[in-house]
Write a protein that holds these residues in place. Structure first.
Motif, PDB file in Angstrom:
ATOM      1  N   MET A   1     104.282  96.216  63.471  1.00 30.20           N
ATOM      2  CA  MET A   1     105.696  96.576  63.575  1.00 30.20           C
ATOM      3  C   MET A   1     106.658  95.423  63.292  1.00 30.20           C
ATOM      4  SD  MET A   1     105.319  99.718  63.926  1.00 30.20           S
ATOM      5  CE  MET A   1     107.080 100.064  63.950  1.00 30.20           C
ATOM      6  N   VAL A   2     106.145  94.221  63.114  1.00 32.61           N
ATOM      7  CA  VAL A   2     106.991  93.116  62.668  1.00 32.61           C
ATOM      8  C   VAL A   2     106.545  92.674  61.275  1.00 32.61           C
ATOM      9  CG1 VAL A   2     107.795  90.768  63.123  1.00 32.61           C
ATOM     10  CG2 VAL A   2     107.514  92.362  65.020  1.00 32.61           C
ATOM     11  N   LEU A   3     105.342  92.118  61.165  1.00 34.62           N
ATOM     12  CA  LEU A   3     104.895  91.526  59.905  1.00 34.62           C
ATOM     13  C   LEU A   3     104.725  92.580  58.809  1.00 34.62           C
ATOM     14  CD1 LEU A   3     102.335  89.058  61.499  1.00 34.62           C
ATOM     15  CD2 LEU A   3     104.528  88.449  60.443  1.00 34.62           C
ATOM     16  N   SER A   4     104.022  93.653  59.103  1.00 31.53           N
ATOM     17  CA  SER A   4     103.821  94.693  58.084  1.00 31.53           C
ATOM     18  C   SER A   4     105.072  95.536  57.888  1.00 31.53           C
ATOM     19  CB  SER A   4     102.640  95.591  58.477  1.00 31.53           C
ATOM     20  OG  SER A   4     101.423  94.889  58.422  1.00 31.53           O
ATOM     21  N   ASN A   5     105.723  95.908  58.981  1.00 32.00           N
ATOM     22  CA  ASN A   5     106.918  96.740  58.892  1.00 32.00           C
ATOM     23  C   ASN A   5     108.005  96.055  58.061  1.00 32.00           C
ATOM     24  OD1 ASN A   5     109.055  98.559  59.409  1.00 32.00           O
ATOM     25  ND2 ASN A   5     109.412  97.743  61.459  1.00 32.00           N
ATOM     26  N   PHE A   6     108.246  94.775  58.327  1.00 33.87           N
ATOM     27  CA  PHE A   6     109.292  94.094  57.569  1.00 33.87           C
ATOM     28  C   PHE A   6     108.921  93.994  56.096  1.00 33.87           C
ATOM     29  CE2 PHE A   6     111.822  90.570  55.950  1.00 33.87           C
ATOM     30  CZ  PHE A   6     113.082  90.959  56.374  1.00 33.87           C
ATOM     31  N   ALA A   7     107.663  93.666  55.806  1.00 31.87           N
ATOM     32  CA  ALA A   7     107.231  93.591  54.411  1.00 31.87           C
ATOM     33  C   ALA A   7     107.359  94.945  53.727  1.00 31.87           C
ATOM     34  CB  ALA A   7     105.793  93.094  54.342  1.00 31.87           C
TER      35      ALA A   7
ATOM     36  N   ALA B   1      96.718 100.389  53.725  1.00 30.63           N
ATOM     37  CA  ALA B   1      96.874 101.814  54.028  1.00 30.63           C
ATOM     38  C   ALA B   1      97.875 102.048  55.159  1.00 30.63           C
ATOM     39  CB  ALA B   1      95.517 102.415  54.379  1.00 30.63           C
ATOM     40  N   MET B   2      97.661 101.408  56.300  1.00 32.90           N
ATOM     41  CA  MET B   2      98.527 101.700  57.446  1.00 32.90           C
ATOM     42  C   MET B   2      99.838 100.926  57.384  1.00 32.90           C
ATOM     43  SD  MET B   2      97.610 101.551  61.484  1.00 32.90           S
ATOM     44  CE  MET B   2      98.601 102.431  62.678  1.00 32.90           C
ATOM     45  N   GLY B   3      99.769  99.606  57.285  1.00 34.26           N
ATOM     46  CA  GLY B   3     100.974  98.802  57.349  1.00 34.26           C
ATOM     47  C   GLY B   3     101.900  98.954  56.172  1.00 34.26           C
ATOM     48  N   SER B   4     101.325  99.144  54.970  1.00 27.63           N
ATOM     49  CA  SER B   4     102.140  99.227  53.748  1.00 27.63           C
ATOM     50  C   SER B   4     102.302 100.640  53.224  1.00 27.63           C
ATOM     51  CB  SER B   4     101.512  98.357  52.644  1.00 27.63           C
ATOM     52  OG  SER B   4     101.489  97.002  53.008  1.00 27.63           O
ATOM     53  N   PHE B   5     101.556 101.585  53.775  1.00 23.83           N
ATOM     54  CA  PHE B   5     101.574 102.975  53.309  1.00 23.83           C
ATOM     55  C   PHE B   5     101.407 103.045  51.792  1.00 23.83           C
ATOM     56  CE2 PHE B   5     103.509 107.340  52.916  1.00 23.83           C
ATOM     57  CZ  PHE B   5     102.558 107.974  53.694  1.00 23.83           C
ATOM     58  N   ALA B   6     100.533 102.173  51.275  1.00 23.44           N
ATOM     59  CA  ALA B   6     100.251 102.190  49.844  1.00 23.44           C
ATOM     60  C   ALA B   6      99.344 103.357  49.475  1.00 23.44           C
ATOM     61  CB  ALA B   6      99.610 100.871  49.413  1.00 23.44           C
ATOM     62  N   THR B   7      98.737 103.979  50.481  1.00 21.82           N
ATOM     63  CA  THR B   7      97.964 105.195  50.329  1.00 21.82           C
ATOM     64  C   THR B   7      98.103 105.974  51.622  1.00 21.82           C
ATOM     65  OG1 THR B   7      95.707 106.107  50.156  1.00 21.82           O
ATOM     66  CG2 THR B   7      95.911 103.874  51.000  1.00 21.82           C
TER      67      THR B   7
ATOM     68  N   TYR C   1     104.726 103.425  58.704  1.00 22.64           N
ATOM     69  CA  TYR C   1     105.160 102.833  59.967  1.00 22.64           C
ATOM     70  C   TYR C   1     106.369 101.943  59.694  1.00 22.64           C
ATOM     71  CZ  TYR C   1     101.361 104.732  62.686  1.00 22.64           C
ATOM     72  OH  TYR C   1     100.514 105.605  63.341  1.00 22.64           O
ATOM     73  N   ALA C   2     107.468 102.607  59.343  1.00 25.59           N
ATOM     74  CA  ALA C   2     108.727 101.931  59.059  1.00 25.59           C
ATOM     75  C   ALA C   2     109.666 102.141  60.236  1.00 25.59           C
ATOM     76  CB  ALA C   2     109.355 102.488  57.779  1.00 25.59           C
ATOM     77  N   ALA C   3     110.338 101.064  60.632  1.00 29.70           N
ATOM     78  CA  ALA C   3     111.256 101.171  61.762  1.00 29.70           C
ATOM     79  C   ALA C   3     112.380 100.165  61.592  1.00 29.70           C
ATOM     80  CB  ALA C   3     110.527 100.924  63.080  1.00 29.70           C
ATOM     81  N   SER C   4     113.489 100.465  62.219  1.00 23.57           N
ATOM     82  CA  SER C   4     114.654  99.575  62.203  1.00 23.57           C
ATOM     83  C   SER C   4     114.552  98.578  63.353  1.00 23.57           C
ATOM     84  CB  SER C   4     115.934 100.401  62.335  1.00 23.57           C
ATOM     85  OG  SER C   4     115.998 100.976  63.634  1.00 23.57           O
ATOM     86  N   ALA C   5     115.629  97.832  63.565  1.00 21.65           N
ATOM     87  CA  ALA C   5     115.664  96.865  64.666  1.00 21.65           C
ATOM     88  C   ALA C   5     115.575  97.526  66.024  1.00 21.65           C
ATOM     89  CB  ALA C   5     116.935  96.027  64.579  1.00 21.65           C
ATOM     90  N   ASN C   6     115.875  98.810  66.113  1.00 15.56           N
ATOM     91  CA  ASN C   6     115.810  99.487  67.411  1.00 15.56           C
ATOM     92  C   ASN C   6     114.428  99.353  68.034  1.00 15.56           C
ATOM     93  OD1 ASN C   6     118.458 100.334  67.397  1.00 15.56           O
ATOM     94  ND2 ASN C   6     118.013 102.336  66.511  1.00 15.56           N
TER      95      ASN C   6
END
Length: 500
Positions: free
Chosen positions: A361-367, A399-405, A413-418
């Protein structure tokens, strides 16, 4: 019979060792030249291998231990001394690794027989049968697998029902620690003389590394790994459950087990880890903590191993969102005014580790919302984490962090600062405002999040779990979208320059 043990198969109880006449181990160094590996990862692997070599010899095994630049160089030396030898190897989980090693041995006049890898709790046949019975051989959902494997292995079961009446206590595992709470100190395993020798070798051998080797605290032997497991069960497990998704400034370990590197090297068998957690529950440990931890082992670790196996090589190049932007410089320097990103990257730099929420939720989400190339991110994880192997990082990151598939997740798993604000104390001391989307001090997560949804609307809007997010997208007018796009462009420019 000669048994070849790889650096992630360091367990004395594996089946091939029980009838081995001789053991072959190869410490190959050139793989560390492929990129800026974390020095603690290199030190951990080589030290664990050398310690295991010495333990095998002490227990009466004849061990041929070769140090070479490549497997090929070592195999040349081995088969020159042992022409035509028959070698047995537990099938490694990384894609086609076993087949490649078979070809290398065959070309040198020997034979290599691959046998099942018994450092996991479930077999390929078990997973394949489950996947077929669920009617879709291309996408996999962890929760269905988790319930199946709980029943199959009789873990936390009361007859045919889960102990406590619920399969999953995740809703009890999202608490924020109260003010003044301090996590217990993680166990430390001070480097012995052998590990210090390895650390010096790594310093001299590798010109390009990323990370610090100063705070090396990882178990390098089975005995140390067992101490780490016992420490987690006795000291950390009870509070692991409620706070497992939390993030606190200045805390890299919280109550996490820190056992992933020991599991992935073979120093611990997942069977023993799960048994220890079940025993803790019987002794009074909270069910939400025990279930949450066991879910990480049999629900997730086993799951991603099989999804990787069945989804490669396509997963290795997947990029369904077409994201190609280079990672922000902050991932390599750690220099950023974003408190959350600075903390997470700093944890990796100092320890070769960040816990699962920081990873996702930080490293993968931000990327992800930044638009980063998922395969550069995968390499970054692979080089930087002490517990990283290709079979581990690829499903988790690509797959999970980047949703490349969408092979193992139905939504990104995309989220804002909330989210970061809810699950951490990072935002309160950050120079960026987590409540603002545009403007100089608006948190970069926010504009990037909305821009990500807009850029990928064609792919994402129709997915089953994105309706609520796109209902908010639809409330924004053209003027607001223009400001969001401008801010997103500005953030990417800052990220590329290294002044995010």
């Amino acid at each position: 019979m000669t048994v070849w043990l790889l650096g992630d198969q360091l367990n004395p109880d594996v089946a091939p060792l029980q009838s081995a006449d001789r053991v072959l181990m190869i410490e190959a160094h050139a793989f560390g030249d492929r990129g800026p590996y974390h020095p603690q990862k290199l030190t951990l692997v080589f030290s664990a291998m050398r310690h295991f070599r010495d333990e095998l010899r002490a227990s009466g095994h004849e061990v041929t231990y070769l140090r070479a630049e490549t497997f090929g160089d070592a195999l040349d030396e081995y088969f020159a001394a042992n022409p035509g030898d028959d070698v047995v190897l537990m099938d490694p989980p990384s894609h086609r690794a076993g087949e490649r090693l078979q070809e290398m041995v065959k070309s040198r006049g020997g034979t290599l027989t691959l046998v099942p890898n018994d450092l996991f709790l479930t077999t390929p046949e078990m997973f394949d049968e489950w996947a077929t019975s669920h009617g879709d051989n291309d996408t996999y959902r962890q929760e269905h697998w988790y319930r199946f494997v709980r029943r199959e292995l009789d873990v936390l079961m009361d007859g045919d029902d889960p102990v406590g009446g619920e399969w999953n206590y995740d809703d009890e595992n999202r608490e924020t620690p109260p003010d003044g709470w301090e996590p217990p100190q993680p166990p430390r395993f001070e480097p012995d003389e052998l590990t210090e020798d390895v650390r010096e070798f790594v310093r001299e051998r590798y010109d390009e590394v990323w990370g610090s080797d100063e705070e090396f605290v990882w178990p390098v032997t089975r005995a140390e790994a067992e101490k780490a497991l016992n420490h987690f069960i006795r000291v950390r497990l009870c509070e692991f459950g409620p706070y497992q998704d939390a993030m606190l400034e200045g805390e890299w370990a919280l109550c996490h087990s820190l056992l992933s590197s020991s599991l992935n090297l073979g120093l611990l068998h997942p069977r023993d880890v799960v048994a220890a957690a079940e025993s803790a529950y019987e002794d009074g440990a909270p069910l939400n903590s025990v279930e949450g931890f066991i879910r990480q082992i049999i629900g997730w670790r086993e799951f991603v191993r099989h999804v990787y196996r069945r989804s490669m090589p396509e997963m290795g190049t997947a990029n369904q969102l077409g994201q190609t932007t280079s990672l922000p410089e902050a991932y390599y320097t750690g220099e950023t005014e974003m408190n959350c990103l600075s903390e997470a990257v700093g944890h990796v730099w100092n320890h070769g580790y960040a816990h699962h929420i920081e990873r996702l939720m930080v490293l993968s989400n931000f990327a992800l919302i930044y638009g980063a190339d998922p395969h550069e991110l995968n390499e970054w994880f692979h080089f930087g984490f002490v517990d990283a192997f290709h079979w581990v990082t690829t499903p988790n990151v690509v797959a999970m962090g980047s949703f490349a598939t969408d092979v193992l997740s139905s939504k990104p798993y995309a989220a804002s600062a909330n989210y970061v604000n809810e699950m951490s104390d990072y935002c309160s001391s950050c120079v960026y405002a987590h409540t603002k989307t545009t403007g100089d001090r608006a948190c970069p997560f926010n504009a990037l999040y909305w821009d990500f949804l807009k850029r990928n609307e064609e792919v994402l809007r129709g997915t089953g779990r994105m309706g609520l997010m796109y209902s908010h997208v639809d409330t924004k007018d053209d003027e607001e979208w223009a400001a969001i796009r401008d801010r997103a462009v500005e953030i990417r420019e800052k990220g590329a320059r290294g002044d995010l």
